[in-house]
Every structure is written in structure tokens, then in C-alpha cells.
Design an enzyme around this catalytic site. Structure first.
Site, PDB file in Angstrom:
ATOM      1  N   CYS A  14      -2.607  16.511 -18.118  1.00  0.00           N
ATOM      2  CA  CYS A  14      -1.311  16.748 -17.472  1.00  0.00           C
ATOM      3  C   CYS A  14      -0.215  17.049 -18.481  1.00  0.00           C
ATOM      4  CB  CYS A  14      -0.929  15.542 -16.625  1.00  0.00           C
ATOM      5  SG  CYS A  14      -0.942  13.982 -17.523  1.00  0.00           S
ATOM      6  N   GLU A  36       2.540  10.103 -11.328  1.00  0.00           N
ATOM      7  CA  GLU A  36       2.378  10.963 -12.504  1.00  0.00           C
ATOM      8  C   GLU A  36       1.637  12.198 -12.025  1.00  0.00           C
ATOM      9  OE1 GLU A  36       1.362  13.113 -14.965  1.00  0.00           O
ATOM     10  OE2 GLU A  36      -0.229  11.775 -15.640  1.00  0.00           O
ATOM     11  N   GLY A  67      -2.154  12.436 -10.140  1.00  0.00           N
ATOM     12  CA  GLY A  67      -2.848  13.553  -9.515  1.00  0.00           C
ATOM     13  C   GLY A  67      -1.910  14.711  -9.244  1.00  0.00           C
ATOM     14  N   SER A  68      -2.205  15.467  -8.208  1.00  0.00           N
ATOM     15  CA  SER A  68      -1.461  16.691  -7.918  1.00  0.00           C
ATOM     16  C   SER A  68      -0.126  16.404  -7.242  1.00  0.00           C
ATOM     17  CB  SER A  68      -2.297  17.603  -7.014  1.00  0.00           C
ATOM     18  OG  SER A  68      -2.390  17.051  -5.711  1.00  0.00           O
ATOM     19  N   LYS A 110      -8.981   3.120  -6.513  1.00  0.00           N
ATOM     20  CA  LYS A 110      -9.859   4.187  -6.022  1.00  0.00           C
ATOM     21  C   LYS A 110      -9.919   5.298  -7.062  1.00  0.00           C
ATOM     22  CE  LYS A 110      -9.398   8.011  -4.006  1.00  0.00           C
ATOM     23  NZ  LYS A 110     -10.568   8.747  -4.564  1.00  0.00           N
ATOM     24  N   GLU A 143       0.684  25.110 -13.010  1.00  0.00           N
ATOM     25  CA  GLU A 143      -0.228  24.331 -13.842  1.00  0.00           C
ATOM     26  C   GLU A 143      -1.651  24.851 -13.628  1.00  0.00           C
ATOM     27  OE1 GLU A 143      -0.703  19.698 -15.073  1.00  0.00           O
ATOM     28  OE2 GLU A 143      -0.675  20.129 -12.936  1.00  0.00           O
ATOM     29  N   VAL A 166      -0.574  15.968  -3.293  1.00  0.00           N
ATOM     30  CA  VAL A 166      -1.031  14.651  -2.860  1.00  0.00           C
ATOM     31  C   VAL A 166       0.025  13.591  -3.154  1.00  0.00           C
ATOM     32  CG1 VAL A 166      -2.808  12.887  -3.135  1.00  0.00           C
ATOM     33  CG2 VAL A 166      -3.453  15.300  -3.150  1.00  0.00           C
ATOM     34  N   GLY A 167       0.684  13.707  -4.286  1.00  0.00           N
ATOM     35  CA  GLY A 167       1.749  12.760  -4.615  1.00  0.00           C
ATOM     36  C   GLY A 167       2.867  12.782  -3.591  1.00  0.00           C
TER      37      GLY A 167
END
Length: 351
Positions: free
Chosen positions: A164, A130, A108-109, A55, A255, A112-113
Site C-alpha cells: 500500500c 488503512e 484493504g481497498s 479474519k 493504485e 470495502v473500507g
């Protein structure tokens, strides 16, 4: 007299370590560097014998679709690489919850991770996460200052800072601090939005980056260059440098994901290590020093998955990539990545 020896009858066992495939692998990728992010998860998963349900971000999905189309064109069987479009809440979560998916790779963030991690923990399936960084770029007083300043600017302006592994915290030894700042200012002034600096990808991120300019002003950071959106059309941000930053400021801890670098002075080697590690993240780090013994000693003590000495971010597909702390866990790229997409099995045979 002769002695007869009876034949020895013993049982011998041998053990063989095998690496069976995980099965169906879910790959969820972000809007920045979408083709790179998809390929570095899909490639090792395929090498290990898995099939993919990917996705991409709904904002930048076209490159992943094209990669799957080309894979089919060159002979990949139908169903090996599958692309499902939609939002993270609707499609990403469904992939992680699907009982047929036995491994997930997410970029991603942190938020969400963490949510994906909760679902995966309930299902007891492995993850590769990651999740970003706030990487330290350490410059000692014996470094090649010209090169270090130029590379430091590259470290937080590549892809307009939407990387990142951006080197957004520049730690400079106090004895060369002023000289380094002048050279860094010259390097950043040569970067022109719309010419050699691209746009911020989304309107929301464009607004977020600008919000940090007010934060920096409120914290008392000194603006060296930039600090505003670029003139004209498009989501362009001026490459921005803040000096006299302390590591507890928000611009040093959060970040930003834009072309913004902060410069933090330090006095001793111990100071540099302490400041570098005073972060929730641990993705990459860079050390600039002509004293290789010191550079390697400092590199060993930095809490980050990748450390570079006298060069900024020269990773290739052969080098394992991944983080410590809130930057995630697991590794992409290199032979190590393949191990994350298989399950070690030991078979013991009695002979």
C-alpha cells in the site's frame, strides 16, 4: 495579643485519566503481507487489554492461523486471539455488525473500507482504516541521483508492488529528468522476475496489472522498460517504468498494485508539491534533496501520513503508520496505535 486561626476546610477534587480497554476488537486483513498486517493490529489491541476476532484474507490465511497457534503455545489463554475464516461478505461483514465488537481495524481497498465505514457509523464504533496509496517520490536536481534512482525502483517493486505504501509516482525535476531516467532504467533492468522479483498473488490481480499496460499506451505514456507479463510459468510481471506521464493519467491516479512506476517531470518546488498532493490518496511521500531546509519544507506541505527524506520507507514498529484522505484514518504502530484500542475515561474524586 494573640491571633488564632481556624483550620481551613476546603473540598479538593482530583481527576485521573484512565484508558479502559475497548473490549472485543475485530481485525480484518488483506492478502498482501498477511502476517505483518495482522500483527500490527493485533499487538497494540492486546497491549491495551482487548481480545481479538481476526479474519484474514481467504487467499492468504495460513500465517495468521499459525500466529494464533504459536500464541496459544506460549501461554495465551484460549479465547484471547480468535481466527475466523471466510469471505469478507460472509465473515468480515458479520464481525463489523456484531454488537459485541466494539472496535474494528481494517486494511484493504477503499471500496470495502467505505462499506465498513457505513456499518460502523450506524453502530457508532471506532475504526482504524488503512486503504492504500499512490505515493509520490520527489527528486530535486540537487539530490544524490544514483541513490534516488535505485531507491525509487525499490519503492515500486518491493513485494512485486503489492504494498500500500509503494512509491509508484516518481516526480523528477526537469533539469535532471533525462539523467535520472537512464539511471532508473539501469536499476530496473537488474530486477529479474522469479529471481529478485516475486509473483502477483492472485490471478485476478495478475490480469488487472496487465490491463493497465493498455491504459498507459492509450494515454500516451512512454514505455521505458517492461510493460508485459514475464515469460514462463507463474503470475510474474516485468518491472515496468513509464516516462513522460502527466498526473491526470489513470496510471498516475489509480493504485495498480503491481511493479509499475510512473515518472512525472516538474519544474519548481511549488509544482512538485501541487502534483504530489493532486491525488485521492495520502499515505507516504519521499523527498530527495541535499538542501535539508527545502526537504523539510516540502515534507511539511505534502498531504501524507509518513514522509521520508533522502531514504525510502524506513518505518519500524516504533513509527506511527497511517494515511490522509482515501488512504484512511487512525494510526497503526507506535504508542499512538495503543490509544486507538482503548477508550479514555476521566474519573474525578472529591477528597
Amino acid at each position: 495579643m494573640k491571633t488564632a486561626f481556624a483550620p481551613c476546610r476546603t473540598a479538593v477534587s482530583i481527576s485521573i485519566a484512565l484508558n479502559p480497554k475497548a473490549g472485543i476488537v475485530g481485525v480484518i486483513t488483506p492478502w498482501n503481507l498477511p502476517l505483518n498486517q495482522a500483527a500490527r493490529a493485533i499487538a497494540p489491541a492486546l497491549v491495551a487489554g482487548n481480545v481479538i476476532v481476526a479474519k484474514p484474507s481467504e487467499i492468504t490465511s495460513q500465517t495468521t492461523i499459525e500466529m494464533a497457534r504459536l500464541a496459544t503455545e506460549v501461554g495465551f489463554p484460549n479465547g484471547v486471539i480468535n481466527i475466523v475464516l471466510g469471505t469478507g461478505k460472509e465473515v468480515g461483514e458479520a464481525i463489523v455488525r456484531n454488537p459485541d465488537v466494539r472496535k474494528v481495524a481494517f486494511t484493504g481497498s477503499v471500496g470495502v473500507g467505505r462499506a465498513i465505514g457505513h456499518i460502523a457509523a450506524d453502530r457508532i464504533i471506532p475504526l482504524t482504516l488503512e486503504l492504500g496509496g499512490k505515493s509520490a517520490n520527489i527528486v530535486f536536481d540537487d539530490a544524490d541521483i544514483d541513490t534516488a534512482a535505485t531507491e525509487a525502483v525499490k519503492g515500486f517493486t518491493l513485494n512485486a508492488g503489492q504494498v500500500c505504501s509503494a512509491g509508484t509516482r516518481v516526480l523528477v525535476q526537469r533539469s535532471v529528468y533525462d539523467v535520472f531516467l537512464e539511471k532508473m532504467k539501469s536499476a530496473v533492468q537488474a530486477i529479474v522476475p522469479g529471481e529478485n522479483l516475486g509473483p502477483i498473488i492472485t490471478p485476478a490481480q495478475f490480469q488487472r496489472v496487465q490491463s493497465f499496460f493498455k491504459v498507459a499506451e492509450g494515454d500516451g505514456a512512454r514505455l521505458v522498460h517492461g510493460g508485459a507479463a514475464a515469460e514462463g510459468d507463474g503470475f510474474y510481471i516485468q518491472p515496468t517504468v513509464y516516462a513522460d506521464v502527466s498526473n491526470d493519467m489513470r496510471i498516475a491516479q489509480e493504485e495498480i498494485f503491481g511493479p509499475v512506476g510512473v515518472v512525472i517531470p516538474f519544474d519548481t518546488e511549488e509544482d512538485a508539491i501541487r502534483i504530489a498532493n493532486d491525488s485521492d490518496y495520502g499515505l507516504i511521500g519521499t523527498v530527495w534533496s541535499q538542501n535539508i531546509s527545502r526537504a523539510l519544507r516540502v515534507a511539511d506541505r505534502i498531504d501524507a501520513g509518513q514522509i521520508f527524506v533522502n531514504v525510502w520507507n524506513t518505518m519500524s514498529v516504533q513509527t506511527p503508520f497511517g494515511g490522509y484522505k482515501n488512504s484512511g484514518y487512525g494510526r497503526e504502530k507506535g504508542i499512538e496505535a495503543i490509544h486507538h484500542y482503548s477508550h479514555l475515561k476521566t474519573v474525578t474524586v472529591k477528597i
